[in-house]
Design an enzyme around this catalytic site. Structure first.
Site, PDB file in Angstrom:
ATOM      1  CG  ASP A   9      -0.547  -0.089   2.392  1.00  0.00           C
ATOM      2  OD1 ASP A   9       0.771  -0.294   2.658  1.00  0.00           O
ATOM      3  OD2 ASP A   9      -1.097  -0.238   3.570  1.00  0.00           O
ATOM      4  CB  THR A  10       3.203   2.823   2.488  1.00  0.00           C
ATOM      5  OG1 THR A  10       4.023   1.567   2.507  1.00  0.00           O
ATOM      6  CG2 THR A  10       2.375   2.956   3.500  1.00  0.00           C
ATOM      7  CG  ASN A  12       1.051  -0.359  -4.301  1.00  0.00           C
ATOM      8  OD1 ASN A  12       1.629  -0.893  -4.831  1.00  0.00           O
ATOM      9  ND2 ASN A  12      -0.102  -1.002  -3.958  1.00  0.00           N
ATOM     10  CD1 TRP A  81       2.757 -18.668   2.931  1.00  0.00           C
ATOM     11  CD2 TRP A  81       1.989 -17.712   1.247  1.00  0.00           C
ATOM     12  NE1 TRP A  81       1.950 -19.364   2.143  1.00  0.00           N
ATOM     13  CE2 TRP A  81       1.404 -18.762   1.263  1.00  0.00           C
ATOM     14  CE3 TRP A  81       1.500 -16.670   0.252  1.00  0.00           C
ATOM     15  CZ2 TRP A  81       0.357 -19.206  -0.010  1.00  0.00           C
ATOM     16  CZ3 TRP A  81       0.626 -16.892  -0.740  1.00  0.00           C
ATOM     17  CH2 TRP A  81      -0.109 -18.366  -0.763  1.00  0.00           C
ATOM     18  CE  LYS A 204      -8.569   6.136   0.576  1.00  0.00           C
ATOM     19  NZ  LYS A 204      -7.347   5.547   0.934  1.00  0.00           N
ATOM     20  N   GLY A 236      -7.117   2.463  -4.089  1.00  0.00           N
ATOM     21  CA  GLY A 236      -7.241   3.584  -3.227  1.00  0.00           C
ATOM     22  C   GLY A 236      -5.944   4.077  -3.024  1.00  0.00           C
ATOM     23  CG  ASP A 237      -2.495   1.366  -2.237  1.00  0.00           C
ATOM     24  OD1 ASP A 237      -3.438   1.908  -1.014  1.00  0.00           O
ATOM     25  OD2 ASP A 237      -2.392   0.339  -2.631  1.00  0.00           O
TER      26      ASP A 237
END
Length: 283
Positions: A9-10, A12, A81, A204, A236-237
Site C-alpha cells: 500500500d505505502t 504503491n 506469507w 474514500k 485506493g493507494d
C-alpha cells in the site's frame, strides 16, 4: 499463470507520487528487506524508477514477505506469507528510522505498517513520528484495515487511536471504518475523524460519493464513472498518490480529489496495483 510484481500500500502510493512529481520532489520508501536476489531486484527496480532507496535497510536473516492476489472478476482477495518478513523489523533501529524521515514534508503510514509491527516496535515508530512532526513533517495515515493481520478489533482500535493523535492528513475508506467502528455512512466517518481534531480528511467510498474536510471547507465529490475495471488492486493507494501529489504542489482540496480520482480510474483499467510506467511517459 503467475506473474511476479512488487506492490504494497505505502509503496504503491509513493511510487505513483514519484512518477507524478518527477524532479519536483524527492520520493522515497522507508522499509526493510533482505539481502537475497528478490530483495536486490526490488531495490534496483525502485532506484531505476527514480525513488530514493536510502531509507531501505537490510536484514541478514529475513527476506521480503510474499502474497498472492486472486481475482474474481475485477475484485481481489489476498493470500499472505509474511509472518517472517524483513519489514517486521522496520522499527528495530529507531535512530536509522528517524534519519530516513529527516526533512520529509510528508510521512505516509498505513494500518498495514502498524499491523506487522510488534507492540513495542509500534511505540518506537510513534516516537520517531513525534520527532519528525516536531520538526515540521506532516503525518499522513491511511487506516487500510486488514483484520487478519491483527490479534483483535480491540488491539486495532487502540493502535489506531494512538496514530490518530499524530495524524495531520487522514485518508480512510468508509467500508473499513464501517467494519471497525460501525460508521453508518461516509458522512459519519468524516464526522468521527473531524471530532478527533485531524485538520485534513478525505473519506474514500468506492464508486460512491467522497466526503472531505480541509482548509476550513467541508464538501463532497462524486467520482467519475470508470469505463474499464480490470483489477481493483491498488485503487485506493493510487487515489492517495494523486491527491497528495496535487496538494504538495498547491492544489485546492477539490482539485486534488479530482487528481486522485483520475489516477485511481487509470489503475482500475490495468492488471496489478500500479499503473504501467510507460503510461506516465505518454501523459
Amino acid at each position: 499463470t503467475y506473474r511476479r510484481g512488487f506492490a504494497g500500500d505505502t509503496f504503491n502510493t509513493i511510487w505513483h507520487m514519484g512518477q507524478l512529481l518527477g524532479d519536483r520532489a524527492r520520493c522515497g520508501l522507508v522499509s526493510r528487506v533482505g539481502r537475497d536476489a528478490l530483495s536486490e531486484a526490488f531495490v534496483a527496480e525502485l532506484a531505476a524508477d527514480g525513488l530514493d532507496v536510502s531509507g531501505i535497510s537490510r536484514d541478514d536473516a529475513r527476506s521480503m514477505g510474499l502474497y498472492l492476489i486472486e481475482l474474481t472478476g475485477a475484485e481481489r482477495s489476498f493470500h499472505y506469507w509474511r509472518s517472517a518478513s524483513a519489514a517486521r523489523g522496520l522499527a528495530d533501529d529507531p535512530e536509522a528510522l528517524a534519519k530516513a524521515m529527516e526533512g520529509a514534508a510528508l510521512v505516509i503510514v498505513s494500518g498495514i505498517t502498524l499491523a506487522i509491527l510488534a507492540p513495542d516496535r509500534r511505540a518506537a515508530l510513534f516516537e520517531v513520528l513525534d520527532q519528525a512532526r516536531a520538526k515540521g513533517s506532516r503525518i499522513v495515515f491511511d487506516p487500510n484495515l486488514r483484520p487478519r493481520l491483527w490479534s483483535s478489533s480491540e488491539e486495532t482500535r487502540a493502535t489506531y487511536a494512538a496514530i490518530y493523535a499524530r495524524t495531520d492528513i487522514a485518508l480512510p475508506s468508509h467500508d473499513d471504518e464501517a467494519a471497525l467502528w460501525g460508521d453508518a455512512s461516509a458522512e459519519a466517518t468524516l464526522e468521527r475523524f473531524a471530532k478527533l481534531g485531524i485538520p485534513e480528511i478525505v473519506v474514500k467510498n468506492g464508486s460512491g460519493t467522497q466526503y472531505y474536510r480541509a482548509d476550513g471547507v467541508v464538501g463532497s465529490a462524486s467520482p467519475p464513472r470508470a469505463e474499464t475495471v480490470r483489477d481493483t488492486s491498488g485503487a485506493g493507494d493510487a487515489f492517495n498518490a494523486g491527491y497528495l501529489s496535487a496538494r504538495l504542489t498547491g492544489a485546492p482540496v477539490a482539485d486534488a480529489i479530482r487528481a486522485g480520482q483520475s489516477l485511481s480510474i487509470q489503475v482500475l483499467a490495468h492488471p496489478g496495483a500500479r499503473l504501467p510506467k510507460d503510461q506516465f511517459q505518454r501523459r
